[in-house]
Design a protein around this motif. Sequence first.
Motif, PDB file in Angstrom:
ATOM      1  N   ALA A 135     -10.336  50.957  34.770  1.00 54.30           N
ATOM      2  CA  ALA A 135      -8.916  50.881  35.118  1.00 54.30           C
ATOM      3  C   ALA A 135      -8.189  52.160  34.709  1.00 54.30           C
ATOM      4  O   ALA A 135      -7.454  52.760  35.506  1.00 54.30           O
ATOM      5  CB  ALA A 135      -8.276  49.668  34.444  1.00 54.30           C
ATOM      6  N   LEU A 136      -8.403  52.604  33.483  1.00 52.35           N
ATOM      7  CA  LEU A 136      -7.719  53.805  32.996  1.00 52.35           C
ATOM      8  C   LEU A 136      -8.199  55.060  33.713  1.00 52.35           C
ATOM      9  O   LEU A 136      -7.394  55.890  34.150  1.00 52.35           O
ATOM     10  CB  LEU A 136      -7.945  53.945  31.489  1.00 52.35           C
ATOM     11  CG  LEU A 136      -7.309  52.868  30.611  1.00 52.35           C
ATOM     12  CD1 LEU A 136      -7.761  53.025  29.164  1.00 52.35           C
ATOM     13  CD2 LEU A 136      -5.794  52.928  30.698  1.00 52.35           C
ATOM     14  N   ALA A 137      -9.513  55.203  33.830  1.00 52.89           N
ATOM     15  CA  ALA A 137     -10.057  56.404  34.463  1.00 52.89           C
ATOM     16  C   ALA A 137      -9.671  56.483  35.934  1.00 52.89           C
ATOM     17  O   ALA A 137      -9.377  57.565  36.452  1.00 52.89           O
ATOM     18  CB  ALA A 137     -11.575  56.432  34.308  1.00 52.89           C
ATOM     19  N   THR A 138      -9.661  55.345  36.612  1.00 51.14           N
ATOM     20  CA  THR A 138      -9.315  55.337  38.034  1.00 51.14           C
ATOM     21  C   THR A 138      -7.866  55.738  38.253  1.00 51.14           C
ATOM     22  O   THR A 138      -7.554  56.537  39.145  1.00 51.14           O
ATOM     23  CB  THR A 138      -9.566  53.940  38.633  1.00 51.14           C
ATOM     24  OG1 THR A 138     -10.956  53.624  38.526  1.00 51.14           O
ATOM     25  CG2 THR A 138      -9.163  53.902  40.097  1.00 51.14           C
ATOM     26  N   VAL A 139      -6.969  55.192  37.432  1.00 46.38           N
ATOM     27  CA  VAL A 139      -5.553  55.543  37.556  1.00 46.38           C
ATOM     28  C   VAL A 139      -5.353  57.040  37.334  1.00 46.38           C
ATOM     29  O   VAL A 139      -4.699  57.732  38.132  1.00 46.38           O
ATOM     30  CB  VAL A 139      -4.709  54.734  36.552  1.00 46.38           C
ATOM     31  CG1 VAL A 139      -3.288  55.291  36.477  1.00 46.38           C
ATOM     32  CG2 VAL A 139      -4.662  53.273  36.958  1.00 46.38           C
ATOM     33  N   THR A 178     -15.868  42.267  34.401  1.00 45.71           N
ATOM     34  CA  THR A 178     -15.364  43.615  34.670  1.00 45.71           C
ATOM     35  C   THR A 178     -14.142  43.556  35.568  1.00 45.71           C
ATOM     36  O   THR A 178     -13.130  44.227  35.326  1.00 45.71           O
ATOM     37  CB  THR A 178     -16.457  44.474  35.338  1.00 45.71           C
ATOM     38  OG1 THR A 178     -17.536  44.653  34.430  1.00 45.71           O
ATOM     39  CG2 THR A 178     -15.911  45.845  35.725  1.00 45.71           C
ATOM     40  N   THR A 179     -14.223  42.742  36.614  1.00 44.75           N
ATOM     41  CA  THR A 179     -13.108  42.625  37.558  1.00 44.75           C
ATOM     42  C   THR A 179     -11.860  42.072  36.881  1.00 44.75           C
ATOM     43  O   THR A 179     -10.749  42.595  37.061  1.00 44.75           O
ATOM     44  CB  THR A 179     -13.508  41.719  38.733  1.00 44.75           C
ATOM     45  OG1 THR A 179     -14.701  42.223  39.341  1.00 44.75           O
ATOM     46  CG2 THR A 179     -12.403  41.663  39.772  1.00 44.75           C
ATOM     47  N   LEU A 180     -12.035  41.024  36.086  1.00 40.58           N
ATOM     48  CA  LEU A 180     -10.890  40.405  35.420  1.00 40.58           C
ATOM     49  C   LEU A 180     -10.227  41.358  34.429  1.00 40.58           C
ATOM     50  O   LEU A 180      -8.997  41.493  34.404  1.00 40.58           O
ATOM     51  CB  LEU A 180     -11.328  39.124  34.704  1.00 40.58           C
ATOM     52  CG  LEU A 180     -11.644  37.920  35.596  1.00 40.58           C
ATOM     53  CD1 LEU A 180     -12.170  36.761  34.754  1.00 40.58           C
ATOM     54  CD2 LEU A 180     -10.403  37.484  36.368  1.00 40.58           C
ATOM     55  N   THR A 181     -11.040  42.011  33.609  1.00 39.34           N
ATOM     56  CA  THR A 181     -10.451  42.924  32.623  1.00 39.34           C
ATOM     57  C   THR A 181      -9.802  44.126  33.298  1.00 39.34           C
ATOM     58  O   THR A 181      -8.795  44.646  32.810  1.00 39.34           O
ATOM     59  CB  THR A 181     -11.512  43.407  31.619  1.00 39.34           C
ATOM     60  OG1 THR A 181     -12.645  43.926  32.323  1.00 39.34           O
ATOM     61  CG2 THR A 181     -11.951  42.287  30.710  1.00 39.34           C
ATOM     62  N   MET A 182     -10.349  44.556  34.430  1.00 39.44           N
ATOM     63  CA  MET A 182      -9.724  45.656  35.154  1.00 39.44           C
ATOM     64  C   MET A 182      -8.350  45.245  35.681  1.00 39.44           C
ATOM     65  O   MET A 182      -7.365  45.980  35.536  1.00 39.44           O
ATOM     66  CB  MET A 182     -10.611  46.114  36.313  1.00 39.44           C
ATOM     67  CG  MET A 182     -10.026  47.273  37.110  1.00 39.44           C
ATOM     68  SD  MET A 182     -11.038  47.756  38.524  1.00 39.44           S
ATOM     69  CE  MET A 182     -12.433  48.476  37.676  1.00 39.44           C
ATOM     70  N   LEU A 183      -8.273  44.060  36.275  1.00 37.57           N
ATOM     71  CA  LEU A 183      -6.996  43.583  36.807  1.00 37.57           C
ATOM     72  C   LEU A 183      -5.965  43.393  35.700  1.00 37.57           C
ATOM     73  O   LEU A 183      -4.801  43.791  35.834  1.00 37.57           O
ATOM     74  CB  LEU A 183      -7.207  42.272  37.565  1.00 37.57           C
ATOM     75  CG  LEU A 183      -8.016  42.362  38.866  1.00 37.57           C
ATOM     76  CD1 LEU A 183      -8.275  40.973  39.431  1.00 37.57           C
ATOM     77  CD2 LEU A 183      -7.291  43.223  39.890  1.00 37.57           C
ATOM     78  N   VAL A 184      -6.386  42.785  34.600  1.00 35.38           N
ATOM     79  CA  VAL A 184      -5.469  42.566  33.480  1.00 35.38           C
ATOM     80  C   VAL A 184      -5.038  43.903  32.877  1.00 35.38           C
ATOM     81  O   VAL A 184      -3.855  44.105  32.558  1.00 35.38           O
ATOM     82  CB  VAL A 184      -6.130  41.675  32.410  1.00 35.38           C
ATOM     83  CG1 VAL A 184      -5.266  41.608  31.158  1.00 35.38           C
ATOM     84  CG2 VAL A 184      -6.365  40.273  32.957  1.00 35.38           C
ATOM     85  N   SER A 185      -5.980  44.826  32.743  1.00 35.29           N
ATOM     86  CA  SER A 185      -5.663  46.140  32.168  1.00 35.29           C
ATOM     87  C   SER A 185      -4.673  46.905  33.037  1.00 35.29           C
ATOM     88  O   SER A 185      -3.748  47.542  32.521  1.00 35.29           O
ATOM     89  CB  SER A 185      -6.942  46.967  32.001  1.00 35.29           C
ATOM     90  OG  SER A 185      -7.828  46.345  31.114  1.00 35.29           O
TER      91      SER A 185
END
Length: 208
Positions: free
Chosen positions: A153-157, A61-68
């Motif tokens: 990542a998307l929802a947080t932004v 989850t962390t990796l895909t969030m950072l990459v996204s």
Amino acid sequence: MVHRVEELKSLVRMLPLWAASIMAIAAGSHNFTFAIQKARTMDRHLTPRFQIPPATMIIFTTLTMLVSLAIYDRVFVPVARRYTGRQSGITYFQCMGAGFAVAALGVLAGALVEAKRRAAAADHGLLDSPGAVVPVSVFWLVPQYALHGVGDALATVGHMEFLYDQSPESMRSSAAALFWVAGALGNYLGTVLVLVTVVQSASRGEWL
């Protein structure tokens, strides 16, 4: 006094969309609880003598969030800006909506893997053996964790941009606090949903 009342009204008007984010957070909250418990019952071996700790699955989850986030900021936004003319590329509503949709796919992926895990446990007579290892690779959980990373990542932004942009300047710290309150409520809601599921399915045996 009137100025303060108007500021409070503007903050109240943000609450419906703010509340919508609670469900998305609740959807991902199980990655830190039940998904880890599921990982404990699955085959975690990388080699015949080494197996990964179940909690390390969160790294996906962390990796895909950072990459996204990097792709969103450096690739997607500049391209979208050319077509929409917006500085942010797309609106925060679109960004949050995309995050919610991906989070829903993450829940679907988790449900499919759980069905596979339960079926494998039933086939091997392990439903009544909580400590047994089901012969299903733990890496079947990766899509679930990865999708939630992209969705978060998307929802947080979108969520942060919405709260910061729509709140009065003097209340932006309060708007930022609402973001973290939504996170807390989402996790509590996730716990409530699990408790309701456990109670409702108790007559048919253990759920997990």
